[in-house]
Design a protein around this motif. Structure first.
Motif, PDB file in Angstrom:
ATOM      1  N   SER A 268       0.813  -1.226   0.000  1.00  0.00           N
ATOM      2  CA  SER A 268       0.000   0.000   0.000  1.00  0.00           C
ATOM      3  C   SER A 268       0.838   1.265   0.000  1.00  0.00           C
ATOM      4  O   SER A 268       0.297   2.361  -0.207  1.00  0.00           O
ATOM      5  CB  SER A 268      -0.920   0.013   1.237  1.00  0.00           C
ATOM      6  N   GLY A 269       2.122   1.144   0.230  1.00  0.00           N
ATOM      7  CA  GLY A 269       2.981   2.324   0.279  1.00  0.00           C
ATOM      8  C   GLY A 269       2.989   2.956   1.655  1.00  0.00           C
ATOM      9  O   GLY A 269       2.109   2.693   2.493  1.00  0.00           O
ATOM     10  N   THR A 270       3.937   3.810   1.899  1.00  0.00           N
ATOM     11  CA  THR A 270       4.104   4.401   3.228  1.00  0.00           C
ATOM     12  C   THR A 270       3.219   5.622   3.419  1.00  0.00           C
ATOM     13  O   THR A 270       2.432   5.705   4.377  1.00  0.00           O
ATOM     14  CB  THR A 270       5.577   4.787   3.456  1.00  0.00           C
ATOM     15  N   SER A 271       3.303   6.566   2.480  1.00  0.00           N
ATOM     16  CA  SER A 271       2.547   7.806   2.692  1.00  0.00           C
ATOM     17  C   SER A 271       2.538   8.648   1.419  1.00  0.00           C
ATOM     18  O   SER A 271       3.282   8.385   0.470  1.00  0.00           O
ATOM     19  CB  SER A 271       3.186   8.629   3.817  1.00  0.00           C
ATOM     20  N   ALA A 281       3.571   3.149 -13.580  1.00  0.00           N
ATOM     21  CA  ALA A 281       3.901   1.963 -12.787  1.00  0.00           C
ATOM     22  C   ALA A 281       5.251   1.476 -13.293  1.00  0.00           C
ATOM     23  O   ALA A 281       5.356   0.941 -14.401  1.00  0.00           O
ATOM     24  CB  ALA A 281       2.836   0.894 -12.932  1.00  0.00           C
ATOM     25  N   ARG A 282       6.273   1.677 -12.501  1.00  0.00           N
ATOM     26  CA  ARG A 282       7.655   1.500 -12.954  1.00  0.00           C
ATOM     27  C   ARG A 282       8.199   0.126 -12.579  1.00  0.00           C
ATOM     28  O   ARG A 282       7.905  -0.412 -11.520  1.00  0.00           O
ATOM     29  CB  ARG A 282       8.524   2.593 -12.346  1.00  0.00           C
ATOM     30  N   GLY A 283       9.051  -0.401 -13.470  1.00  0.00           N
ATOM     31  CA  GLY A 283       9.706  -1.674 -13.206  1.00  0.00           C
ATOM     32  C   GLY A 283       9.226  -2.745 -14.160  1.00  0.00           C
ATOM     33  O   GLY A 283       8.503  -2.490 -15.125  1.00  0.00           O
ATOM     34  N   GLY A 284       9.649  -3.979 -13.899  1.00  0.00           N
ATOM     35  CA  GLY A 284       9.280  -5.077 -14.774  1.00  0.00           C
ATOM     36  C   GLY A 284      10.082  -5.057 -16.063  1.00  0.00           C
ATOM     37  O   GLY A 284      11.018  -4.272 -16.236  1.00  0.00           O
ATOM     38  N   ALA A 320       3.613 -11.989 -16.706  1.00  0.00           N
ATOM     39  CA  ALA A 320       2.729 -12.202 -15.557  1.00  0.00           C
ATOM     40  C   ALA A 320       3.562 -12.321 -14.273  1.00  0.00           C
ATOM     41  O   ALA A 320       4.704 -12.793 -14.294  1.00  0.00           O
ATOM     42  CB  ALA A 320       1.890 -13.447 -15.768  1.00  0.00           C
ATOM     43  N   ASN A 321       2.972 -11.856 -13.186  1.00  0.00           N
ATOM     44  CA  ASN A 321       3.543 -11.922 -11.833  1.00  0.00           C
ATOM     45  C   ASN A 321       4.667 -10.914 -11.597  1.00  0.00           C
ATOM     46  O   ASN A 321       5.324 -10.975 -10.544  1.00  0.00           O
ATOM     47  CB  ASN A 321       4.031 -13.340 -11.497  1.00  0.00           C
ATOM     48  N   GLU A 322       4.895 -10.037 -12.531  1.00  0.00           N
ATOM     49  CA  GLU A 322       5.860  -8.976 -12.272  1.00  0.00           C
ATOM     50  C   GLU A 322       5.240  -7.944 -11.338  1.00  0.00           C
ATOM     51  O   GLU A 322       4.051  -7.610 -11.436  1.00  0.00           O
ATOM     52  CB  GLU A 322       6.293  -8.299 -13.583  1.00  0.00           C
ATOM     53  N   VAL A 323       6.058  -7.426 -10.434  1.00  0.00           N
ATOM     54  CA  VAL A 323       5.620  -6.437  -9.442  1.00  0.00           C
ATOM     55  C   VAL A 323       6.185  -5.073  -9.857  1.00  0.00           C
ATOM     56  O   VAL A 323       7.392  -4.924 -10.043  1.00  0.00           O
ATOM     57  CB  VAL A 323       6.093  -6.817  -8.031  1.00  0.00           C
ATOM     58  N   LEU A 324       5.302  -4.086  -9.983  1.00  0.00           N
ATOM     59  CA  LEU A 324       5.684  -2.744 -10.430  1.00  0.00           C
ATOM     60  C   LEU A 324       5.426  -1.731  -9.325  1.00  0.00           C
ATOM     61  O   LEU A 324       4.490  -1.883  -8.526  1.00  0.00           O
ATOM     62  CB  LEU A 324       4.895  -2.341 -11.684  1.00  0.00           C
ATOM     63  N   THR A 325       6.240  -0.688  -9.305  1.00  0.00           N
ATOM     64  CA  THR A 325       6.126   0.364  -8.290  1.00  0.00           C
ATOM     65  C   THR A 325       5.313   1.530  -8.837  1.00  0.00           C
ATOM     66  O   THR A 325       5.565   2.010  -9.951  1.00  0.00           O
ATOM     67  CB  THR A 325       7.527   0.858  -7.884  1.00  0.00           C
ATOM     68  N   SER A 331       4.653  11.468  -3.030  1.00  0.00           N
ATOM     69  CA  SER A 331       4.428  10.249  -2.252  1.00  0.00           C
ATOM     70  C   SER A 331       5.764   9.606  -1.893  1.00  0.00           C
ATOM     71  O   SER A 331       6.827  10.061  -2.331  1.00  0.00           O
ATOM     72  CB  SER A 331       3.576   9.258  -3.040  1.00  0.00           C
ATOM     73  N   SER A 332       5.665   8.516  -1.143  1.00  0.00           N
ATOM     74  CA  SER A 332       6.867   7.764  -0.779  1.00  0.00           C
ATOM     75  C   SER A 332       7.338   6.858  -1.909  1.00  0.00           C
ATOM     76  O   SER A 332       8.406   6.246  -1.805  1.00  0.00           O
ATOM     77  CB  SER A 332       6.595   6.926   0.477  1.00  0.00           C
ATOM     78  N   ASN A 333       6.534   6.757  -2.984  1.00  0.00           N
ATOM     79  CA  ASN A 333       6.901   5.975  -4.173  1.00  0.00           C
ATOM     80  C   ASN A 333       7.323   4.547  -3.826  1.00  0.00           C
ATOM     81  O   ASN A 333       8.303   4.016  -4.354  1.00  0.00           O
ATOM     82  CB  ASN A 333       8.016   6.670  -4.960  1.00  0.00           C
ATOM     83  N   ASP A 334       6.547   3.917  -2.936  1.00  0.00           N
ATOM     84  CA  ASP A 334       6.874   2.538  -2.588  1.00  0.00           C
ATOM     85  C   ASP A 334       5.662   1.610  -2.625  1.00  0.00           C
ATOM     86  O   ASP A 334       5.759   0.449  -2.222  1.00  0.00           O
ATOM     87  CB  ASP A 334       7.553   2.479  -1.219  1.00  0.00           C
ATOM     88  N   ALA A 335       4.512   2.119  -3.089  1.00  0.00           N
ATOM     89  CA  ALA A 335       3.364   1.237  -3.297  1.00  0.00           C
ATOM     90  C   ALA A 335       3.619   0.383  -4.536  1.00  0.00           C
ATOM     91  O   ALA A 335       4.226   0.841  -5.514  1.00  0.00           O
ATOM     92  CB  ALA A 335       2.090   2.052  -3.471  1.00  0.00           C
TER      93      ALA A 335
END
Length: 795
Positions: A268-271, A281-284, A320-325, A331-335
């Motif tokens: 859910s991210g920090t704040s 949605a970055r990454g993957g 499939a199953n890749e997790v993106l930030t 924001s804290s950019n960690d969700a």
């Protein structure tokens, strides 16, 4: 020493090359006035007009590479000097490592030196004045090019007053079929463009003799490039296009498109998060994925896929199953969110006219051009593999690639995916509401397109714009009054452009040949009416003279690829389109993409190094906006033999006495002697009828004209002298060509190569094969008994 009197300003300029069996593009050290009095000879044999194109100011593109060791002579009756160069290309001999730049660079950092396209490092050479000294000997046959990049010169080689650089970059992917790639940028001169081919691990820079840049925005390579090769154009000083709104693209296999995610965030991210849409949605492993979020207390509570950009199809290559930030400013950019399902589209449906590229360093798309399509689909031509799509089958989409410029009409949805199973489909999307110049200027702001589509099941050959249509655009209110102006219409049946002779319009009714379609398979019939291009609009809209390709009926191969555009009514007037965007070209009804041809003056140039148009192919060109050159102002005419005809009518006549002296006549490349033809007024008569389909070319050499048909030099007072060789004579007396002309004062000029052409048995003799001393011509090789030597003299 005899004199030939005070002379005209024309001086024949000749440049000699030795072919390597590969080169098709040659650059002269002079600038011909036009191609009206430009001649090219290969081993002395005259090259027909359809076998080359002259690209102003000083490049010649041949349809075929001359054999290794062949002598290529380029000759102009009048030319100006090319002022300076910023590149020189050499073929290494294996014993030379010092090469002249052709200019003097200010320092070693101001040049690029390449070996077979590979850029040399600073340690590999030193600069000494105007020369480059390589630290190691290049191998025989390696191409060495030296390119100056420290200033800007114009197309004639003049250094510009302002040399401040404004570097532009555009890119493309080769398709393996074409030599031509639109660059979508205009530079101050060809010298100011760097072209890189290949990926990061195997990139080479194109040498200047490998390509030409025509009509400002088209890169023309001398040979086909392999499929899927990245190519990048770096313009040192110029602009990217904003008006052309035309692009050809290969369909891609769009795969790894996320179609499902966990609605509950993986983290859910920090704040700092707040409700928002279209977040990165970055990454993957993929690119371009965007999401919408809902939040509570600064944390993400729900995530959904954002499909605002082309239904999500510009987000691809994920697994499939890749997790993106999830990224959101403040924001804290960690969700995080997890992709659960991806799909393969098995083709491509959405096409982007501005050629956005993904920038992995900044995780964003970059926009190359700033084209905007008309919001009306009827204003576009959309062609898939040359088949024109009915305008009610695709949609213009407003799209935002999130690079900062906002949303605009820059994407077209074809309505269905085009596949890439064997060969990727070629898709062209072209906005025809405006007509755009080769320099990206607007030539006509609105062609006022009216368009109608009917569904035909084979039961009728007539179609009325007032009833029975599937869809229409525009009122067709002036259709009946302009039904006879057929050049203003385009008729399409099942995606194929129909020959003008196969349809007619009366009042509001279109009648086509036959009854298209069948009860089993309906087809669409489409009428396009360019309302603003009627004769009163003064745009000189014309259908050019139709060309049926000649060649070898057995093999099916055509015999040329450069075609003069002439008026349909007489075939004598040259038609010069306003730009490449001002023509619609079809071959056997199949629409030709922008990368299939270029137009040079009034020459249609396919420049395909592998295939000419097939034997029997029917080539039509519709010029939407252009100019005419009156027949009497032309100085070069191309004819075809019939096997029986001995008389032909020319669009001009000579001013010399006798008139024969004022023309050069060639048949299949052999220059005819004066005794083999006669000219009376505009009637050319041959002693022997040229063979069927023989290429006949007549060049006026009694004056010099520009591309517009205006005079650059009048009354050259051409004379001819012929000798019959006796097998023992190498020295010939030219005194019959001597005359004095005192009307303008003191005589000025002696015999010299700049005023004389020498032919032996119809083949040009270059200046290495003869010497002129006084009024004597000395041939370096003894001519055979009973052969003919002809001398042509200008003033």
């Amino acid at each position: 020493m005899p004199y030939i009197g005070r002379t005209k300003s024309n001086n024949i300029r000749t440049q000699r090359f030795i072919a390597d069996g590969v080169r098709k593009i040659y650059q002269t050290e002079f600038i011909p006035v036009s191609d009206n009095q430009l001649s090219i000879y290969i081993d002395g044999v005259y090259l027909n007009d359809q076998d080359f194109v002259f690209k102003h100011p000083n490049k010649v593109l041949l349809s075929d590479a001359p054999a290794n060791g062949a002598e290529v002579v380029i000759q102009a009756l009048k030319a100006s000097e090319y002022q300076s160069v910023r590149s020189k290309t050499y073929v290494a001999s294996g014993s030379q490592r010092i090469f002249s730049c052709g200019f003097t660079p200010p320092d070693e950092f101001s040049i690029i030196v390449t070996k077979n396209g590979d850029i040399l490092q600073d340690k590999d050479y030193v600069v000494q004045g105007s020369k480059v000294v390589l630290t190691s000997m290049p191998s025989t046959g390696q191409e060495i090019e030296i390119r100056g990049i420290y200033d800007i010169i114009d197309p004639s080689g003049n250094t510009q007053a302002s040399n401040s650089l404004s570097i532009k970059r555009t890119r493309g992917i080769t398709d393996g079929f074409q030599n031509i790639m639109p660059m979508h940028q205009k530079n101050d001169a060809e010298n100011n463009v760097l072209v890189f081919r290949g990926g990061a691990s195997a990139s080479v820079m194109s040498n200047h003799n490998e390509y030409a840049i025509v009509n400002n925005y088209k890169y023309v390579h001398e040979s086909r490039l392999s499929e899927n090769i990245p190519i990048e154009f770096r313009g040192l000083k110029g602009t990217t296009y904003s008006n052309l709104s035309r692009r050809v693209q290969m369909a891609k296999h769009i795969s790894g498109v996320p179609t499902a995610i966990n609605g509950t965030p993986t983290s859910s991210g920090t704040s700092g998060y707040s409700d928002a849409s279209n977040l990165e949605a970055r990454g993957g492993s993929g690119q371009g994925f965007r999401v919408n979020i809902t939040t509570s207390g600064g944390q993400v509570t729900n995530v959904a896929i954002n499909t605002a950009l082309a239904g999500g199809d510009f987000a691809y290559n994920y697994q499939a199953n890749e997790v993106l930030t999830i990224i959101q400013a403040g924001s804290s950019n960690d969700a995080t969110v997890t992709i659960t399902t991806v799909t393969d589209r098995n083709g491509q449906k959405y096409f982007d006219v501005n050629n956005h590229h993904w920038d992995p360093a900044n995780n964003t798309y970059q926009k190359e051009t700033t084209y905007t399509y008309s919001a009306d689909e009827a204003d576009l031509i959309v062609a898939v593999d040359g088949i024109i799509q009915p305008f009610n089958q695709y949609t213009v989409v407003s799209a935002d690639f999130n690079e900062g410029s906002g949303a605009s009409n820059q994407v077209v949805n074809l309505g269905s995916y085009v596949g890439v199973d064997d060969t990727a489909s070629k898709v062209e999307i072209r906005d025809l509401k405006e007509l755009i110049g080769n320099d990206d200027s607007v030539l006509l702001a609105d062609t006022v397109i009216n368009r109608a589509v009917w569904v035909s099941n084979g039961s009728a050959a007539t179609f009325n714009t007032a009833s029975g249509t599937e869809t229409t655009h525009g009122s067709f209110s002036t259709l009946a009054a302009n039904a006879a102006n057929e050049e203003c219409f385009l008729v399409i049946v099942d995606g194929i452009i129909q020959d003008r002779d196969t349809w007619s319009i009366s009042s509001t009714t279109l009648t086509v040949g036959g009854s298209p379609g069948s009860s089993d398979q309906s087809v669409r019939v489409e009428l396009i009416y360019f309302e603003a291009l009627i004769p009163s609009g003064s745009h000189n809209t014309q259908d050019c003279l139709q060309v049926t390709m000649t060649g070898n009926a057995t093999t099916g191969l055509g015999d040329h690829q450069f075609i003069r555009l002439l008026d349909r009514a007489t075939g004598l007037k040259e038609i010069h389109p306003g730009s490449d965007d001002c023509v619609i070209v079809d071959v056997n009804g199949v629409y030709q993409n922008d990368d299939a041809y270029f137009i040079d003056k009034n020459k249609l140039c396919f420049f395909d190094t592998v295939d000419n148009p097939a034997f029997g192919a029917i080539i039509n060109v519709k010029v939407l906006k252009g100019t005419e050159i009156a027949a009497t102002n032309r100085r070069k005419v191309q004819l075809r033999g019939t096997g029986s005809a001995t008389q032909f009518t020319l669009p001009f006549t000579s001013t010399t006495t006798p008139k024969d002296f004022g023309i050069l006549v060639s048949v299949n490349g052999k220059m005819l002697r004066d005794e083999e033809f006669a000219l009376a007024s505009t009637t050319l008569t041959f002693n022997v009828a040229p063979a069927n389909d023989a290429f006949i070319e007549v060049q006026g050499i009694f004056d010099i004209t520009t591309y517009t048909g205006s005079s650059s030099a009048t009354d050259l007072e051409t004379r001819k002298l012929e000798f019959t060789c006796n097998g023992s004579q190498q020295i010939f007396d030219l005194s019959d060509l001597v005359f004095e002309k005192h009307a303008y004062g003191t005589v000025q000029d002696t015999y010299n190569e700049q005023k004389i052409l020498i032919f032996h048995e119809g083949e040009l003799q270059d200046p290495t094969k003869y010497i002129i001393v006084g009024n004597k011509l000395y041939l370096t090789t003894l001519p055979v008994n009973d052969t003919k030597v002809e001398v042509v003299r200008f003033i």
